[in-house]
Design a protein around this motif. Structure first.
Motif, short mmCIF file in Angstrom:
data_model
loop_
_atom_site.label_atom_id
_atom_site.label_comp_id
_atom_site.label_asym_id
_atom_site.label_seq_id
_atom_site.Cartn_x
_atom_site.Cartn_y
_atom_site.Cartn_z
N LYS A 682 -34.21 82.09 8.66
CA LYS A 682 -33.94 80.75 9.17
C LYS A 682 -32.46 80.42 9.15
O LYS A 682 -31.96 79.70 10.02
CB LYS A 682 -34.74 79.72 8.36
N ILE A 683 -31.75 80.95 8.17
CA ILE A 683 -30.30 80.73 8.13
C ILE A 683 -29.65 81.40 9.34
O ILE A 683 -28.77 80.82 10.00
CB ILE A 683 -29.70 81.26 6.81
N ASN A 684 -30.07 82.61 9.63
CA ASN A 684 -29.51 83.34 10.77
C ASN A 684 -29.85 82.65 12.09
O ASN A 684 -29.10 82.77 13.07
CB ASN A 684 -30.03 84.77 10.79
N ALA A 685 -30.97 81.93 12.12
CA ALA A 685 -31.38 81.25 13.35
C ALA A 685 -30.84 79.83 13.45
O ALA A 685 -31.25 79.08 14.33
CB ALA A 685 -32.91 81.24 13.43
N ASN A 686 -29.93 79.48 12.53
CA ASN A 686 -29.38 78.12 12.51
C ASN A 686 -30.46 77.06 12.33
O ASN A 686 -30.34 75.94 12.83
CB ASN A 686 -28.58 77.82 13.77
N GLU A 687 -31.50 77.40 11.62
CA GLU A 687 -32.59 76.47 11.36
C GLU A 687 -32.71 76.22 9.86
O GLU A 687 -33.79 76.26 9.28
CB GLU A 687 -33.90 77.01 11.94
N TRP A 688 -31.56 75.97 9.26
CA TRP A 688 -31.51 75.77 7.81
C TRP A 688 -30.49 74.69 7.47
O TRP A 688 -29.41 74.63 8.06
CB TRP A 688 -31.14 77.08 7.11
N ASP A 689 -30.84 73.85 6.53
CA ASP A 689 -29.92 72.82 6.03
C ASP A 689 -29.14 73.42 4.87
O ASP A 689 -29.68 73.68 3.79
CB ASP A 689 -30.71 71.59 5.56
N THR A 690 -27.84 73.64 5.07
CA THR A 690 -27.03 74.32 4.06
C THR A 690 -26.83 73.49 2.79
O THR A 690 -26.34 74.01 1.79
CB THR A 690 -25.65 74.68 4.65
N ASN A 691 -27.17 72.21 2.81
CA ASN A 691 -27.07 71.40 1.60
C ASN A 691 -28.21 71.66 0.63
O ASN A 691 -28.13 71.29 -0.54
CB ASN A 691 -27.06 69.91 1.96
N ILE A 692 -29.26 72.29 1.13
CA ILE A 692 -30.44 72.57 0.30
C ILE A 692 -30.31 73.98 -0.26
O ILE A 692 -30.34 74.96 0.50
CB ILE A 692 -31.74 72.43 1.12
N GLN A 693 -30.16 74.07 -1.57
CA GLN A 693 -29.88 75.35 -2.20
C GLN A 693 -30.70 75.51 -3.47
O GLN A 693 -31.28 74.57 -3.99
CB GLN A 693 -28.38 75.47 -2.53
N TYR A 694 -30.71 76.73 -3.95
CA TYR A 694 -31.33 77.04 -5.24
C TYR A 694 -30.42 78.02 -5.98
O TYR A 694 -30.20 79.12 -5.47
CB TYR A 694 -32.72 77.65 -5.06
N PRO A 695 -29.88 77.68 -7.16
CA PRO A 695 -30.02 76.38 -7.84
C PRO A 695 -29.46 75.25 -7.00
O PRO A 695 -28.58 75.46 -6.18
CB PRO A 695 -29.21 76.57 -9.14
N PRO A 696 -29.96 74.05 -7.21
CA PRO A 696 -29.55 72.92 -6.35
C PRO A 696 -28.12 72.51 -6.60
O PRO A 696 -27.56 72.73 -7.68
CB PRO A 696 -30.52 71.81 -6.75
N LYS A 697 -27.52 71.91 -5.57
CA LYS A 697 -26.20 71.35 -5.75
C LYS A 697 -26.25 70.17 -6.72
O LYS A 697 -27.17 69.35 -6.67
CB LYS A 697 -25.65 70.84 -4.41
N GLU A 698 -25.28 70.11 -7.57
CA GLU A 698 -25.17 68.95 -8.45
C GLU A 698 -24.65 67.77 -7.64
O GLU A 698 -23.87 67.93 -6.71
CB GLU A 698 -24.25 69.24 -9.62
#
Length: 821
Positions: A682-698
């Protein structure tokens, strides 16, 4: 009149006076001995002896016979020592003699009264102070005269001598039973004595105060107190302030004055009698009022308060804090500068190493919170002239509430404190129900009064008696009903965070219980509050709780088959998160908050949290893909809601990151790899929200009212295994739902896929329990099965999982230094 025609008691007294006009005289020893024998065997003569000595003193003072006045004082002291039980027979004459001598303005004679006054204080039981108003008036007049001596114009050789006279008198009265004989007169007597003591102790730094206390202690232990009969002289013509250099000189009059002052102050607090509580109370209030009027030296003031608490018997130390609170509530709500000083003293005492055994923690919490509400009322009604000062005071009050967690006095203290505050977050329907059950005991905010729920807590009964009750100190203003409820919520949640942080910073000799999750019951609705500040305050406090207070210990498996994952606080929390996630007003930051909450629950609560969260995530997963696959949204679908493409991508990212966190937490390696592959696709297809991560952003929640400056601190991403994949920025505003490309609408991870891995890895759980992880989820089901959330607990008695929370092992941070007032 010749001695031949005088009464015998007068002849015996006159025979004690040596002849001559010397300025230094002492009674004839043999004649004095016979006089003492005479009055001790004829007690009725004491009144006549006292009256004659009073007339003799006045006559000699008028004629300037200083030597005879000294003899009169010596005879008076000898009579006190010989007949202490009959002191009340001639006590009026003793007071009159001392008043006469002190009125001469003669330094030597005034100094000579010290021993007589000390003997009087040591032997007088204060009985006359209870009933004889005339004697009370004369006694207070004598005290004022002694204390005012220090203000007399100094002579060139005895500038500190006058001060020492006052301080010696203060020492005498501080240790006298007369001080504590009449509770009704304690206040006036303390207010007479305290100012001269504190004026002598006041200095630029706290170092001199600590040094004086050490010297006074050593001097008392060594038994080397200076004799009060020895005339003192000083070559200094000016009265300098005490400083650390002077303290190095043991013989300096400044040092001696400082030692006498600190000894007198200590005696006022180091006392055990029937009226000790009242004495400590009035002395504390007098000290606080002095500090309020001399607010420049913060460190000196806080050191003095801590010394006072250490001198006080352990079982009575809480009275000092109670006195500080009484002063705080006595001040006008508009006297911000004085309140700042008082609250700082409260905070410093609560955060010190002094243990206030017997303190009613919840009463103090209630009082401090009522003060905050009073200031919130002023702000909302536009009566605040200096907003910054009010905000500073509010912050200090919140810090003081947090400082209550410095010492643990009983095991459930922290849980009770947090529960006491979180009650104010209860929905109005629950409040109304409780009001009916408690005869309408709610305040104007439709929030249960804190004092009405004391029976719900496990705090042991306080030893505070009725005269020391804090309840009447709480401000009761009818205009409280106009206070902004949102403001009160924010302040309460900030206080909860402060309590949790300090409780986890400090070590305590009392083992405390961790705060249970059900303490947060009926607060999850705040996640859907429209006020961003309130919602952020709630998230910040709850994340602090999960991070510091909750961790997995162990899981015990049982054979029960009637476990339900749709009950309890966490089920309601995930329901609120579901509603929050589907809001069409969400920003990128909102989705980051949702992701952070979900992953923190998984990390800290573990399997118990997953049981409540995974069914909701699977349902959210269905909502996302139904929106993508069915533009018209079939009427049969339970959540008939159209979602923008930007939000769909964010929600799909949250779902997949949650799957990744669950697989990692439960050790499902194969499932984790499958999720990672889907995320990379999904990242490669530009179908991902880069703010959503694991571990999460503080997320930096910042300070209240600073929303525009809040920035997210970018941490390393959740770790996509393919290093060739780079984060991509997508112009979500230019995308609509029908332009989403790729196969985002075709789910690679389905409910059956997850069920397969659960059955593969969680073999220790019985089949019915495993089925709960992927069961059908709906808002109606949660609301139906969890209607009685108020009584729900973390682990239901019917649950096959027994979950216990303990504190995490961590390096305890250092408490930050508070700013000066």
């Amino acid at each position: 009149m010749t001695n031949k025609f005088r009464p015998k008691h007068q002849r015996l007294i006159l025979q004690c006076y040596p002849s001559g006009r010397s300025q230094e005289k002492h009674p004839n020893p043999s004649e004095l001995s016979y006089l003492l024998y005479y009055v001790s065997t004829r007690r009725t003569k004491l009144q006549k002896v006292g009256k004659f000595l009073d007339r003799k003193a006045k006559s000699d003072v008028w004629r300037g016979r200083a030597g005879n006045v000294q003899v009169t004082l010596d005879i008076t002291k000898a009579l006190i020592d010989r007949c202490p039980a009959d002191l009340n027979l001639f006590v009026d004459d003793i007071i009159s003699i001392l008043l006469t001598v002190l009125g001469t303005n003669d330094f030597s004679l005034c100094q000579y009264t010290e021993a007589t006054f000390k003997a009087f204080c040591e032997n007088h039981d204060g009985a006359l102070l209870v009933d004889d108003q005339e004697f009370v008036s004369k006694f207070e007049q004598l005290l004022r005269l002694y204390m005012s001596i220090s203000k007399r114009t100094p002579h060139p050789t005895n500038d500190y001598g006058w001060i020492l006279i006052s301080l010696n008198a203060a020492n005498s009265i501080a240790s006298s039973e007369a001080m504590s004989a009449s509770p009704s007169l304690l206040s006036s007597q303390v207010q007479i004595v305290i100012p001269i003591i504190l004026k002598q102790l006041y200095s630029e730094t706290e170092d001199s105060l600590v040094a004086l206390n050490t010297k006074a202690t050593n001097k008392e232990l060594a038994g080397s107190e200076t004799s009060t009969r020895t005339p003192r002289a000083s070559t200094n013509t000016n009265r300098p302030q005490i400083n650390a250099v002077d303290l190095d000189n043991e013989d300096s009059p400044e040092t001696e004055a400082g030692i006498l002052a600190i000894q007198a102050l200590r005696k006022l607090f180091d006392t055990v009698s029937d009226t000790s509580a009242q004495q400590i109370r009035y002395a504390s209030m007098a000290v606080v009022m002095f500090i309020i009027n001399h607010p420049k030296n913060e460190s000196w003031a806080t050191t003095l308060i801590e010394l006072m608490a250490r001198w006080t018997p352990v079982q009575l130390r809480f009275i000092i804090l109670r006195s500080l609170l009484e002063v705080l509530t006595s001040l006008s709500i508009h006297e911000i500068s004085k309140q700042l000083v008082t609250v700082h003293l409260i905070s410093s005492l609560l955060s010190s190493s002094v243990n206030l055994a017997g303190l009613s923690v919840l009463d103090v919490l209630h009082l401090l919170f009522s003060q905050i509400l009073g200031h919130l009322h002023l702000e909302t009604s536009g009566q605040v002239s200096d907003v910054q000062e009010h905000e500073k005071l509010t912050n200090m009050l919140i810090s003081s509430i947090g400082d209550l967690a410095t010492h643990i006095y009983y095991s459930n203290q922290i849980a009770d404190m947090i529960s006491e505050i979180l009650m104010r977050l209860r929905p109005s329907s629950i409040v109304a129900q409780r009001a009916n059950n408690n005869d309408g005991n709610t305040n104007e905010n439709s929030v249960p009064n804190l004092e009405n729920h004391s029976s719900d807590h496990s705090e042991p009964p306080s030893i505070v008696n009725s005269c020391l009750n804090l309840q009447y100190l709480v401000r009761k203003e009818n205009s409280f009903k106009d206070i902004s409820f949102s403001s009160a919520l924010v302040v309460g949640l900030r206080a909860v965070k402060e309590i949790i942080q300090i409780a986890n910073m400090m070590e305590s000799g009392v083992k405390r219980d961790m705060v249970p999750l059900q303490t947060w019951s009926l607060t999850e609705w705040v996640l859907t509050d429209r006020n961003t500040v309130v919602r952020d305050a709630y998230v910040d406090a709850f994340l602090t709780y999960l991070t510091l207070e909750v961790s997995e210990d162990h899981i015990v498996f049982r054979n029960e088959k009637n476990f339900s994952a749709t009950k309890g606080f966490l089920a309601k929390l995930h329901l609120a998160l579901f509603d929050y996630a589907l809001s069409d007003q969400n920003s990128d930051r909102d989705f980051m908050i949702i992701n952070l909450l979900l992953l923190t629950v998984v990390e800290n609560v573990g399997l118990y949290g997953i049981f409540r969260g995974l069914p909701m995530i699977l349902h959210l997963h269905d909502v996302v893909h139904n929106n993508l696959s069915d533009p018209l949204l079939k009427p049969s679908f339970i959540d008939k809601q159209k979602i923008s493409s930007k939000n769909l991508i964010a929600l799909d990212s949250i779902v997949n990151v949650y799957f990744l966190a669950v697989s990692n937490k439960l050790g499902m390696v194969d499932f984790e790899k499958e999720v990672e592959n889907d995320i990379n696709r999904k990242i490669n297809a530009n179908e991902w929200d880069t703010n959503i991560q694991y571990p999460p952003k503080e997320i930096n929640f910042g300070t209240v009212g600073d929303l525009e400056k809040r920035q997210s601190s970018s941490l390393p991403s959740f770790g996509v295994r393919n290093p060739q994949v780079k984060d991509m920025t997508v112009d979500f505003d230019g995308i609509n739902r029908h332009e989403v490309k790729g196969d985002l609408g075709v789910p690679r991870i389905t409910r059956s896929t997850i069920s397969k891995y659960i059955n593969q890895y969680l073999v220790k759980l019985n089949e019915d329990t495993r089925a709960e992880l992927t069961r059908a989820w709906s808002k109606e089901l949660i609301q139906k099965e969890d209607a009685d959330t108020v009584q729900s607990s973390i682990a239901d008695s019917s649950s096959p999982i027994s979950y216990r929370f303990i504190g995490k092992t961590r390096n305890k941070p250092t408490r930050p230094v508070r700013s000066a007032w």
